[in-house]
Design a protein around this motif. Structure first.
Motif, PDB file in Angstrom:
ATOM      1  N   ASN A   8      -2.977   6.168  -1.357  1.00 51.07           N
ATOM      2  CA  ASN A   8      -4.245   5.691  -1.903  1.00 51.07           C
ATOM      3  C   ASN A   8      -4.073   4.648  -2.999  1.00 51.07           C
ATOM      4  O   ASN A   8      -5.034   4.261  -3.647  1.00 51.07           O
ATOM      5  CB  ASN A   8      -5.033   6.880  -2.459  1.00 51.07           C
ATOM      6  N   ASN A   9      -2.812   4.243  -3.199  1.00 50.23           N
ATOM      7  CA  ASN A   9      -2.538   3.327  -4.299  1.00 50.23           C
ATOM      8  C   ASN A   9      -2.068   1.964  -3.792  1.00 50.23           C
ATOM      9  O   ASN A   9      -1.391   1.880  -2.771  1.00 50.23           O
ATOM     10  CB  ASN A   9      -1.425   3.896  -5.191  1.00 50.23           C
ATOM     11  N   LEU A  10      -2.423   0.937  -4.550  1.00 48.99           N
ATOM     12  CA  LEU A  10      -1.904  -0.402  -4.266  1.00 48.99           C
ATOM     13  C   LEU A  10      -0.864  -0.712  -5.346  1.00 48.99           C
ATOM     14  O   LEU A  10      -1.178  -0.737  -6.525  1.00 48.99           O
ATOM     15  CB  LEU A  10      -3.033  -1.429  -4.309  1.00 48.99           C
ATOM     16  N   TYR A  26      -6.876  -4.890  -1.770  1.00 47.66           N
ATOM     17  CA  TYR A  26      -7.598  -3.770  -2.367  1.00 47.66           C
ATOM     18  C   TYR A  26      -8.891  -3.472  -1.598  1.00 47.66           C
ATOM     19  O   TYR A  26      -9.172  -2.317  -1.262  1.00 47.66           O
ATOM     20  CB  TYR A  26      -7.915  -4.084  -3.835  1.00 47.66           C
ATOM     21  N   LYS A  54       0.840  -1.196   0.000  1.00 48.30           N
ATOM     22  CA  LYS A  54       0.000   0.000   0.000  1.00 48.30           C
ATOM     23  C   LYS A  54       0.882   1.256   0.000  1.00 48.30           C
ATOM     24  O   LYS A  54       1.807   1.366   0.808  1.00 48.30           O
ATOM     25  CB  LYS A  54      -0.873  -0.010   1.257  1.00 48.30           C
ATOM     26  N   HIS A  63      -8.291  -2.771   2.579  1.00 51.05           N
ATOM     27  CA  HIS A  63      -7.722  -1.459   2.923  1.00 51.05           C
ATOM     28  C   HIS A  63      -8.455  -0.303   2.238  1.00 51.05           C
ATOM     29  O   HIS A  63      -8.010   0.834   2.328  1.00 51.05           O
ATOM     30  CB  HIS A  63      -6.233  -1.427   2.576  1.00 51.05           C
ATOM     31  N   ILE A 119      -8.597   0.703  -0.790  1.00 51.23           N
ATOM     32  CA  ILE A 119      -7.675   1.454  -1.639  1.00 51.23           C
ATOM     33  C   ILE A 119      -8.394   1.823  -2.935  1.00 51.23           C
ATOM     34  O   ILE A 119      -9.279   1.100  -3.396  1.00 51.23           O
ATOM     35  CB  ILE A 119      -6.414   0.604  -1.916  1.00 51.23           C
ATOM     36  N   LYS A 120      -8.009   2.987  -3.506  1.00 55.65           N
ATOM     37  CA  LYS A 120      -8.697   3.452  -4.700  1.00 55.65           C
ATOM     38  C   LYS A 120      -8.044   2.976  -5.998  1.00 55.65           C
ATOM     39  O   LYS A 120      -8.704   2.446  -6.876  1.00 55.65           O
ATOM     40  CB  LYS A 120      -8.710   4.988  -4.676  1.00 55.65           C
TER      41      LYS A 120
END
Lengths: 111, 145
Positions: A10-12, A36, A7, A39, A41-42
């Motif tokens: 905001n990114n994986l 995804y 992570k 968490h 995540i966006k």
């Protein structure tokens, strides 16, 4: 197949190394989706530079994540500099809907 | 005329997908292919063997047969299963068509085989199985002459 899912804000960041075929796509899919959705995540950055092989099972994997992310209002980008991987991405039409960058930094800047 | 032939039989397990494509690539290497040609053939074999496992046998146990023939600078690869067969071959060849959308299949298998090889023929009989025949001409030998 080596898979790293981390992570970054905001990114994986998903990094794949080795051979991506039908045999290991299910494991990769589960690991990415778990992180995804857990968490919240966006966006996803998919780093394909370490792949030595990819067939249409990999295309299915990317298309599936693309659909999930769209529903979530996020974005997916790919990192690649490998000509063999690019050939299959091109044939599948994925390059028309997902942007590819040569480095993770460039992908992060443009997501 | 230079000729060679090999035949491989294995269980329809997904772990054999990489085994099959590496064997065919090793057999093809006597034609001195470029890395791109080798990568193309590995991808096409992987697609055909994956189809046999997922669609032909629907994950049940069966035998997949891979035969390969070299005639001069051309390689022919045949991937055969004795599984359920394809209901509509023309439909199956269409890009993005998949009979198993729930499995996140891209529907690009036959399109990839067609693009990466120089010829693709599909013979399928419902309830009896599917035979996929692909061929590819290698140019690298000619370049050296």
């Amino acid at each position: 197949m080596y898979l790293s899912v981390e992570k970054h804000k905001n990114n994986l960041l998903v990094q794949l190394k080795g051979e991506l075929d039908h045999h290991n796509t299910e494991m990769v899919r589960q690991k990415i989706d778990k992180q995804y959705f857990e968490h919240r995540i966006k966006n996803i950055i998919l780093d394909l530079r370490g792949l030595t092989f990819m067939d249409s099972s990999g295309i299915g994997l990317v298309m599936g994540r693309y659909k999930n992310i769209l529903e979530n209002g996020g974005k997916i980008v790919m990192v690649n500099d490998n000509e063999y991987v690019e050939k299959i991405l091109k044939v599948s039409g994925l390059l028309k809907i997902i942007n590819v960058y040569p480095t993770i930094e460039k992908a992060m800047e443009n997501i | 005329m230079e000729k060679n032939y090999m035949k491989l039989e294995f269980l329809s397990k997904s772990s054999n997908e990489s085994f099959a494509r590496v064997v065919v690539a090793a057999f093809a290497s006597q034609l001195d292919p470029t890395l791109e040609e080798l990568s193309d053939i590995k991808t096409a074999v992987s697609e055909a063997v994956t189809n046999a496992i997922i669609h032909g046998y629907e994950y049940r146990e069966g035998i997949v047969i891979v035969e390969s023939r070299i005639i001069d600078d051309e390689i022919i690869v045949i991937v055969e299963d004795m599984g359920m067969g394809i209901a509509d071959v023309e439909k199956a060849r269409e890009p993005f068509y998949t009979s198993k959308p729930d499995l996140e299949r891209s529907g690009m298998g036959f399109t990839v085989m067609e693009t990466f090889m120089d010829g693709l023929e599909i013979e399928s009989i419902r309830g009896q199985g599917t035979k996929v025949k692909m061929k590819k001409k290698f140019n690298s030998l000619k370049d050296k002459e």
